[in-house]
Write a protein that holds these residues in place. Structure first.
Motif, PDB file in Angstrom:
ATOM      1  N   MET A   1       0.849  -1.189   0.000  1.00  0.00           N
ATOM      2  CA  MET A   1       0.000   0.000   0.000  1.00  0.00           C
ATOM      3  C   MET A   1       0.891   1.248   0.000  1.00  0.00           C
ATOM      4  O   MET A   1       2.041   1.194   0.428  1.00  0.00           O
ATOM      5  CB  MET A   1      -0.917   0.009   1.218  1.00  0.00           C
ATOM      6  N   ILE A   2       0.310   2.349  -0.470  1.00  0.00           N
ATOM      7  CA  ILE A   2       1.050   3.605  -0.597  1.00  0.00           C
ATOM      8  C   ILE A   2       0.470   4.629   0.383  1.00  0.00           C
ATOM      9  O   ILE A   2      -0.759   4.711   0.550  1.00  0.00           O
ATOM     10  CB  ILE A   2       0.968   4.145  -2.033  1.00  0.00           C
ATOM     11  N   TYR A   3       1.353   5.381   1.004  1.00  0.00           N
ATOM     12  CA  TYR A   3       0.923   6.445   1.917  1.00  0.00           C
ATOM     13  C   TYR A   3       1.645   7.727   1.547  1.00  0.00           C
ATOM     14  O   TYR A   3       2.866   7.751   1.333  1.00  0.00           O
ATOM     15  CB  TYR A   3       1.236   6.092   3.369  1.00  0.00           C
ATOM     16  N   ALA A   4       0.880   8.846   1.478  1.00  0.00           N
ATOM     17  CA  ALA A   4       1.456  10.154   1.167  1.00  0.00           C
ATOM     18  C   ALA A   4       0.927  11.183   2.155  1.00  0.00           C
ATOM     19  O   ALA A   4      -0.226  11.082   2.609  1.00  0.00           O
ATOM     20  CB  ALA A   4       1.124  10.573  -0.263  1.00  0.00           C
ATOM     21  N   ARG A   5       1.766  12.187   2.466  1.00  0.00           N
ATOM     22  CA  ARG A   5       1.350  13.230   3.421  1.00  0.00           C
ATOM     23  C   ARG A   5       2.028  14.549   3.086  1.00  0.00           C
ATOM     24  O   ARG A   5       3.205  14.577   2.692  1.00  0.00           O
ATOM     25  CB  ARG A   5       1.702  12.838   4.857  1.00  0.00           C
ATOM     26  N   ILE A   6       1.272  15.633   3.252  1.00  0.00           N
ATOM     27  CA  ILE A   6       1.813  16.993   3.164  1.00  0.00           C
ATOM     28  C   ILE A   6       1.349  17.749   4.400  1.00  0.00           C
ATOM     29  O   ILE A   6       0.173  17.672   4.786  1.00  0.00           O
ATOM     30  CB  ILE A   6       1.323  17.710   1.888  1.00  0.00           C
ATOM     31  N   SER A   7       2.272  18.491   5.037  1.00  0.00           N
ATOM     32  CA  SER A   7       1.930  19.193   6.281  1.00  0.00           C
ATOM     33  C   SER A   7       0.975  20.357   6.049  1.00  0.00           C
ATOM     34  O   SER A   7       0.024  20.547   6.802  1.00  0.00           O
ATOM     35  CB  SER A   7       3.204  19.716   6.958  1.00  0.00           C
ATOM     36  N   LYS A   8       1.236  21.150   5.002  1.00  0.00           N
ATOM     37  CA  LYS A   8       0.438  22.356   4.785  1.00  0.00           C
ATOM     38  C   LYS A   8      -0.026  22.426   3.333  1.00  0.00           C
ATOM     39  O   LYS A   8       0.786  22.363   2.410  1.00  0.00           O
ATOM     40  CB  LYS A   8       1.233  23.616   5.126  1.00  0.00           C
ATOM     41  N   ASP A   9      -1.315  22.545   3.180  1.00  0.00           N
ATOM     42  CA  ASP A   9      -1.923  22.766   1.866  1.00  0.00           C
ATOM     43  C   ASP A   9      -3.207  23.553   2.079  1.00  0.00           C
ATOM     44  O   ASP A   9      -4.309  23.045   1.865  1.00  0.00           O
ATOM     45  CB  ASP A   9      -2.206  21.440   1.163  1.00  0.00           C
ATOM     46  N   PRO A  10      -3.077  24.827   2.547  1.00  0.00           N
ATOM     47  CA  PRO A  10      -4.270  25.603   2.896  1.00  0.00           C
ATOM     48  C   PRO A  10      -5.213  25.829   1.724  1.00  0.00           C
ATOM     49  O   PRO A  10      -6.411  26.006   1.910  1.00  0.00           O
ATOM     50  CB  PRO A  10      -3.700  26.928   3.418  1.00  0.00           C
ATOM     51  N   GLU A  11      -4.673  25.827   0.501  1.00  0.00           N
ATOM     52  CA  GLU A  11      -5.523  26.053  -0.670  1.00  0.00           C
ATOM     53  C   GLU A  11      -6.164  24.770  -1.164  1.00  0.00           C
ATOM     54  O   GLU A  11      -7.044  24.802  -2.032  1.00  0.00           O
ATOM     55  CB  GLU A  11      -4.695  26.680  -1.800  1.00  0.00           C
ATOM     56  N   GLY A  12      -5.719  23.624  -0.649  1.00  0.00           N
ATOM     57  CA  GLY A  12      -6.319  22.352  -1.043  1.00  0.00           C
ATOM     58  C   GLY A  12      -5.985  21.928  -2.462  1.00  0.00           C
ATOM     59  O   GLY A  12      -6.765  21.216  -3.104  1.00  0.00           O
ATOM     60  N   THR A  13      -4.818  22.303  -2.981  1.00  0.00           N
ATOM     61  CA  THR A  13      -4.463  21.945  -4.359  1.00  0.00           C
ATOM     62  C   THR A  13      -4.030  20.486  -4.499  1.00  0.00           C
ATOM     63  O   THR A  13      -4.087  19.930  -5.597  1.00  0.00           O
ATOM     64  CB  THR A  13      -3.321  22.848  -4.855  1.00  0.00           C
ATOM     65  N   ARG A  14      -3.529  19.878  -3.420  1.00  0.00           N
ATOM     66  CA  ARG A  14      -3.100  18.474  -3.390  1.00  0.00           C
ATOM     67  C   ARG A  14      -1.910  18.207  -4.320  1.00  0.00           C
ATOM     68  O   ARG A  14      -1.615  17.035  -4.619  1.00  0.00           O
ATOM     69  CB  ARG A  14      -4.262  17.540  -3.751  1.00  0.00           C
ATOM     70  N   GLU A  15      -1.232  19.243  -4.764  1.00  0.00           N
ATOM     71  CA  GLU A  15      -0.114  19.023  -5.695  1.00  0.00           C
ATOM     72  C   GLU A  15       1.009  18.213  -5.055  1.00  0.00           C
ATOM     73  O   GLU A  15       1.607  17.346  -5.699  1.00  0.00           O
ATOM     74  CB  GLU A  15       0.419  20.367  -6.190  1.00  0.00           C
ATOM     75  N   GLY A  16       1.304  18.500  -3.777  1.00  0.00           N
ATOM     76  CA  GLY A  16       2.389  17.790  -3.101  1.00  0.00           C
ATOM     77  C   GLY A  16       2.112  16.308  -2.958  1.00  0.00           C
ATOM     78  O   GLY A  16       2.965  15.464  -3.279  1.00  0.00           O
ATOM     79  N   VAL A  17       0.930  15.943  -2.464  1.00  0.00           N
ATOM     80  CA  VAL A  17       0.611  14.524  -2.288  1.00  0.00           C
ATOM     81  C   VAL A  17       0.470  13.828  -3.644  1.00  0.00           C
ATOM     82  O   VAL A  17       0.781  12.642  -3.778  1.00  0.00           O
ATOM     83  CB  VAL A  17      -0.667  14.340  -1.442  1.00  0.00           C
ATOM     84  N   ASP A  18       0.013  14.547  -4.649  1.00  0.00           N
ATOM     85  CA  ASP A  18      -0.092  13.945  -5.983  1.00  0.00           C
ATOM     86  C   ASP A  18       1.282  13.571  -6.524  1.00  0.00           C
ATOM     87  O   ASP A  18       1.447  12.507  -7.153  1.00  0.00           O
ATOM     88  CB  ASP A  18      -0.798  14.897  -6.945  1.00  0.00           C
TER      89      ASP A  18
END
Length: 454
Positions: free
Chosen positions: A1-18
């Motif tokens: 399984m894969i797990y991804a996390r980003i600490s801050k994404d106030p705009e909700g773009t999800r670019e980091g986790v993507d």
């Protein structure tokens, strides 16, 4: 399984986790692994306690990883790096124990594969986790030092405040709303009423959320809107950005909102004189009703006054309207403000705050004893409170400018809600209710004394 996390994404773009998910899928595909689950925690700090001091957000994705390992649905956790997977001792212990029990692997896109069933694997994982924890602490220390430096230089905080643009200049749409908030508060509006007003006109916070009482109160207490810089809850000097409201207006708001009687937001007043007019003995009057449902004003401390309220309110209203329509009303409410005096008060307050900061240094250098520091602190604090009270009075007067600026101040006052009418009456005069002849005698204006404050 894969797990991804980003600490801050106030705009909700999800670019980091993507990005993390894309690289993890590529690695899994290159190794011929079957991905049975994908879990994401976006905008979710992994540290034990965020810098704000608030309770950290729930990491639902991480909890799902633990459950998948315990149930045996997956035998490998694939993540970008160890610091994306775990960065606090509590979650690290949970993950390591579950991986050891399940004979599972931890695989990192930017790191090694770790067999958690072996002592060597657990040793490597512990080292990587400690390195991640060290990076968290160093980063936090660096951020605190940078924030303190910004404060000392008078630069605005990194996060944009409602009313200001990202570059620190007043927002042409939001700044007038902030001024109106302060004006309405000082004219008698409640926090609940202001919250409803903001949401009714379609305003949202800087994060796009609806306003609540807590966020409105925080705004109205923030020295930032008067151009003052705060660090760690203390005013450290003047900021290098334009103020939206004056310091006396902010002081007036703070006096109102920190008054113990307002700690629980009271409902708006329904009547002009309740809690505002005075009995001839000096006590405030309260509203009550007779057995025939006639509204009366009674002394709040003794049973020696009970007067029909409607005739008194009608009389006071006529007097206030007449007074507001006199040509000198602008000087009554506005010209009484001494701009030079206000400037001197602000200057004195800044000097006193600097003296407070210097007391600790003098004590450390041995120039002052602990007793001397205590006495000096008490005197300075008392004087600062006196200055705040005086600035608050001036700020309350300035909030009445909308009435005096009207072409017909009397009509303007009549159109205001009761709380705002009461604020004008309170600024202009003290209404004292005297005893009247017993029985049903006609209302006698001489039984109501109006003492003008200016």
């Amino acid at each position: 399984m894969i797990y991804a996390r980003i600490s801050k994404d106030p705009e909700g773009t999800r670019e980091g986790v993507d990005r993390q998910m894309e690289d993890a899928r590529t690695l899994a595909c290159s190794r011929g692994w079957t991905v049975v689950d994908e879990f994401i925690d976006n905008d979710a700090p992994a540290s034990d306690m965020p810098a704000s001091g608030k309770k950290r957000k729930s990491r639902e994705g991480f909890d799902a990883v633990i459950e998948a390992l315990q149930s045996g649905r997956a035998d490998t956790v694939l993540s970008w790096t160890m610091d994306r997977l775990t960065r606090n001792a509590r979650d690290r212990l949970r993950l390591f124990e579950v991986c050891q029990q399940a004979q599972a692997f931890i695989s990192l896109v930017r790191g090694p594969d770790i067999d958690m069933s072996t002592p060597a694997g657990r040793f490597i994982a512990a080292i990587l986790a400690e390195i991640a924890q060290h990076e968290v602490e160093v980063k936090a220390d660096r951020q605190r030092r940078a924030a303190r430096q910004r404060a000392e230089q008078g630069r605005p905080p990194m996060r944009r405040a409602y009313g200001y643009q990202a570059d620190g200049t007043p927002d042409p749409h939001e700044a007038p709303v902030v001024r109106e908030l302060f004006s309405k508060l000082l004219a008698g509006a409640t926090i609940s009423g202001l919250t409803r007003w903001l949401n009714d006109i379609g305003e949202t916070t800087t994060t796009g959320k609806a306003w609540d009482r807590s966020s409105v109160r925080k705004l109205l207490l923030s020295p930032r809107y008067a151009g003052m810089r705060v660090y760690a809850g203390e005013i450290v000097g003047e900021g290098d950005w334009p103020a939206i409201v004056s310091e006396d207006v902010l002081s007036a708001a703070r006096v109102l909102l920190t008054d113990p009687s307002r700690l629980r937001d009271r409902p708006a007043r329904k009547h002009l004189g309740g809690g505002l007019y005075r009995c001839h003995c000096g006590a405030k009057v309260r509203v009550n009703y007779t057995q025939h449902r006639t509204r009366v004003y009674q002394c709040s401390e003794r049973a020696h006054l009970s007067r029909s309220a409607d005739p008194i309110d009608d009389y006071v209203s006529r007097v206030i309207v007449e007074r507001l329509r006199r040509p000198d009303v602008v000087s009554l409410l506005e010209d009484s403000r001494n701009a030079e005096h206000i400037r001197q008060l602000r200057s004195e307050a800044h000097v006193l705050r600097a003296r407070l900061d210097g007391l600790a240094a003098d004590y450390a250098d041995g120039a002052l004893t602990a007793r001397q520091v205590q006495v000096a602190t008490q005197r300075i604090t008392q004087r600062l409170q006196q200055i705040d009270d005086e600035l608050a009075r001036e700020g309350r007067r300035s909030a009445l400018a909308a009435v005096t600026a009207s072409t017909d101040p009397g009509a303007m006052w009549m159109s205001l809600p009761v709380d705002s009418q009461r604020a004008v009456v309170d600024a202009l005069c003290t209404v004292v209710i005297l005893t009247a002849s017993p029985g049903r005698a006609p209302f006698d204006p001489d039984t109501v004394r109006i003492d003008w404050k200016n």
